[in-house]
Design an enzyme around this catalytic site. Structure first.
Site, PDB file in Angstrom:
ATOM      1  CB  CYS A 127       3.175   7.500   3.070  1.00 17.22           C
ATOM      2  SG  CYS A 127       3.750   6.281   4.273  1.00 17.22           S
TER       3      CYS A 127
ATOM      4  CD  GLU B 250      -2.862  -1.186   2.376  1.00 11.95           C
ATOM      5  OE1 GLU B 250      -3.924  -1.826   2.272  1.00 11.95           O
ATOM      6  OE2 GLU B 250      -2.507  -0.633   3.440  1.00 11.95           O
TER       7      GLU B 250
ATOM      8  CD  GLU C 250      13.943   0.100   9.293  1.00  9.17           C
ATOM      9  OE1 GLU C 250      14.718   0.850   8.670  1.00  9.17           O
ATOM     10  OE2 GLU C 250      13.171   0.507  10.188  1.00  9.17           O
TER      11      GLU C 250
ATOM     12  CB  SER D 130      10.064   5.131  14.312  1.00  9.81           C
ATOM     13  OG  SER D 130       9.564   5.482  13.044  1.00  9.81           O
ATOM     14  CG  LEU D 131      12.840   8.142  20.457  1.00 12.13           C
ATOM     15  CD1 LEU D 131      14.155   7.387  20.369  1.00 12.13           C
ATOM     16  CD2 LEU D 131      13.078   9.590  20.906  1.00 12.13           C
ATOM     17  CG  HIS D 132       7.548   5.330  18.490  1.00 13.07           C
ATOM     18  ND1 HIS D 132       7.061   6.506  17.944  1.00 13.07           N
ATOM     19  CD2 HIS D 132       7.781   4.502  17.442  1.00 13.07           C
ATOM     20  CE1 HIS D 132       7.007   6.383  16.634  1.00 13.07           C
ATOM     21  NE2 HIS D 132       7.436   5.184  16.302  1.00 13.07           N
TER      22      HIS D 132
ATOM     23  CG  ASN E  62      -3.410   6.888  13.335  1.00 14.79           C
ATOM     24  OD1 ASN E  62      -4.089   7.897  13.409  1.00 14.79           O
ATOM     25  ND2 ASN E  62      -2.159   6.904  12.906  1.00 14.79           N
TER      26      ASN E  62
ATOM     27  CB  CYS F   6       7.165  -5.007   8.743  1.00 16.16           C
ATOM     28  SG  CYS F   6       8.451  -4.091   9.638  1.00 16.16           S
TER      29      CYS F   6
ATOM     30  CB  CYS G  76       3.177  -1.025  13.843  1.00 13.19           C
ATOM     31  SG  CYS G  76       3.205  -0.773  12.061  1.00 13.19           S
TER      32      CYS G  76
ATOM     33  CB  CYS H 212       1.222   6.994  11.223  1.00 12.50           C
ATOM     34  SG  CYS H 212       2.831   6.480  11.785  1.00 12.50           S
TER      35      CYS H 212
ATOM     36  CB  CYS I  52       6.747  -1.800  16.154  1.00  9.67           C
ATOM     37  SG  CYS I  52       8.454  -1.484  15.610  1.00  9.67           S
TER      38      CYS I  52
END
Length: 351
Positions: A108, A95, A167, A221-223, A298, A115, A122, A341, A119
């Protein structure tokens, strides 16, 4: 489907096309015409290469194919975001998303089918990684999304983010080769300064980006800004901890002087306290980042994380701004069509 006996013509370098044309006793400039058909015009068949002789087209068709992405679905959100479902030549689904704002149109794009990082927040991370996308498949996404943007929105795309499925730094060679084509005059001639590659944090490859002196921007991408908490939601942190990422990011900036953005999804009662904001500020001071994007979470079906409250969000961003941190809230876009996201998951589309 790519015929098993035929090779993908688009994987050949320009010099190889020159050799093919010489073997067919064609003029020297023919290889450049083929190259233009493949990339600038992005055709999917030899018949479309109208300024080539029929013998040359037949010779190419005997040994080679042009396995392009096809569009199987487009969905438009109430906020104008457009999600596009692509099928690869071997039947996998990926996508891409078009995100229009007043001043820019960002696309995007994906770098892998599925993947491998898993995570915890996600949707894509719950999919098995099938394979890396080849550089021509990544290029196809951008070309097709640009064509849709021109048709639906009346404007060309202005920015590209490698923030879709996968990634990017675990598909290093193909990602860099796709960017070389996208930015080449013989391709889409886009400025590398309008391209951002987002990584979950592969320290070794961030360091390599610096060594390769790439010209595009980087997002991490820290989070979470402490190792214990980050490892709880991002398994990659076990082997790529915050100290190693700091070192790699500083090396990247020293070698390239390109922008570094920190991405931080605010998760309810996990990383949204003022103590978390303080830790983020401390990490921010260690690296030459120009921006922190605080991202609204989201909701993903089957995942327990929830969006932080508006009060927590306001307090978090206020703390950072009081510390003179360049931080902004990135509002959710395309959530109603699962285009936001962390939501890209190809529901029931992979064959």
């Amino acid at each position: 489907m790519l015929h098993s006996s035929k090779k993908n013509l688009r994987l050949l370098p320009l010099e190889a096309l020159q050799t093919i044309c010489a073997e067919q006793n064609e003029s020297k400039f023919r290889h450049k015409q083929i190259w233009e058909w493949l990339w600038k015009k992005n055709v999917g068949s030899f018949e479309e290469m109208s300024n080539l002789s029929k013998p040359l087209r037949d010779a190419l068709d005997t040994d080679y194919a042009i396995p392009k992405l096809t569009v199987y679905e487009t969905q438009q959100s109430s906020d104008g975001t457009i999600k596009v479902g692509f099928k690869t030549f071997d039947g996998h689904a990926i996508e891409g998303v078009i995100i229009p704002t007043e001043n820019r149109i960002t696309v995007c794009i994906s770098s892998q089918i599925g993947c491998s990082l898993s995570c915890k927040f996600c949707a894509t991370g719950r999919l098995e990684r099938k394979r890396n996308l080849t550089f021509d498949e990544i290029y196809d996404q951008v070309f097709i999304l640009n064509r849709i943007s021109e048709a639906e929105l009346g404007k060309k795309i202005s920015n590209i983010v490698y923030m879709g499925m996968g990634e990017p730094l675990l598909n290093y060679k193909n990602v860099l080769q796709s960017i070389d084509l996208i930015t080449a005059n013989e391709g889409m001639a886009m400025s590398p300064k309008r391209i951002t590659v987002s990584t979950a944090g592969v320290a070794k490859m961030i360091y390599q980006l610096g060594e390769d002196k790439v010209r595009f921007n980087l997002a991490l991408s820290l989070h979470a800004a402490n190792d214990k908490k980050r490892s709880q939601v991002m398994g990659i942190n076990d082997k790529n901890d915050l100290d190693s990422l700091c070192e790699a990011l500083n090396h990247f900036y020293a070698k390239t002087n390109n922008d570094i953005t920190l991405e931080y999804i605010l998760l309810n009662n996990f990383n949204d306290s003022l103590d978390d904001a303080k830790e983020l500020h401390q990490f921010y001071k260690k690296i030459p980042t120009h921006l922190i994007n605080i991202i609204e979470y989201n909701q993903v079906a089957g995942i327990s994380f929830k969006k932080a409250s508006q009060e927590k969000l306001d307090a978090f961003i206020q703390y950072l701004q009081n510390k003179r941190v360049n931080a902004r809230v990135r509002r959710s876009r395309g959530e109603d069509i699962d285009a936001a996201c962390g939501q890209l998951a190809n529901k029931n589309k992979t064959t």
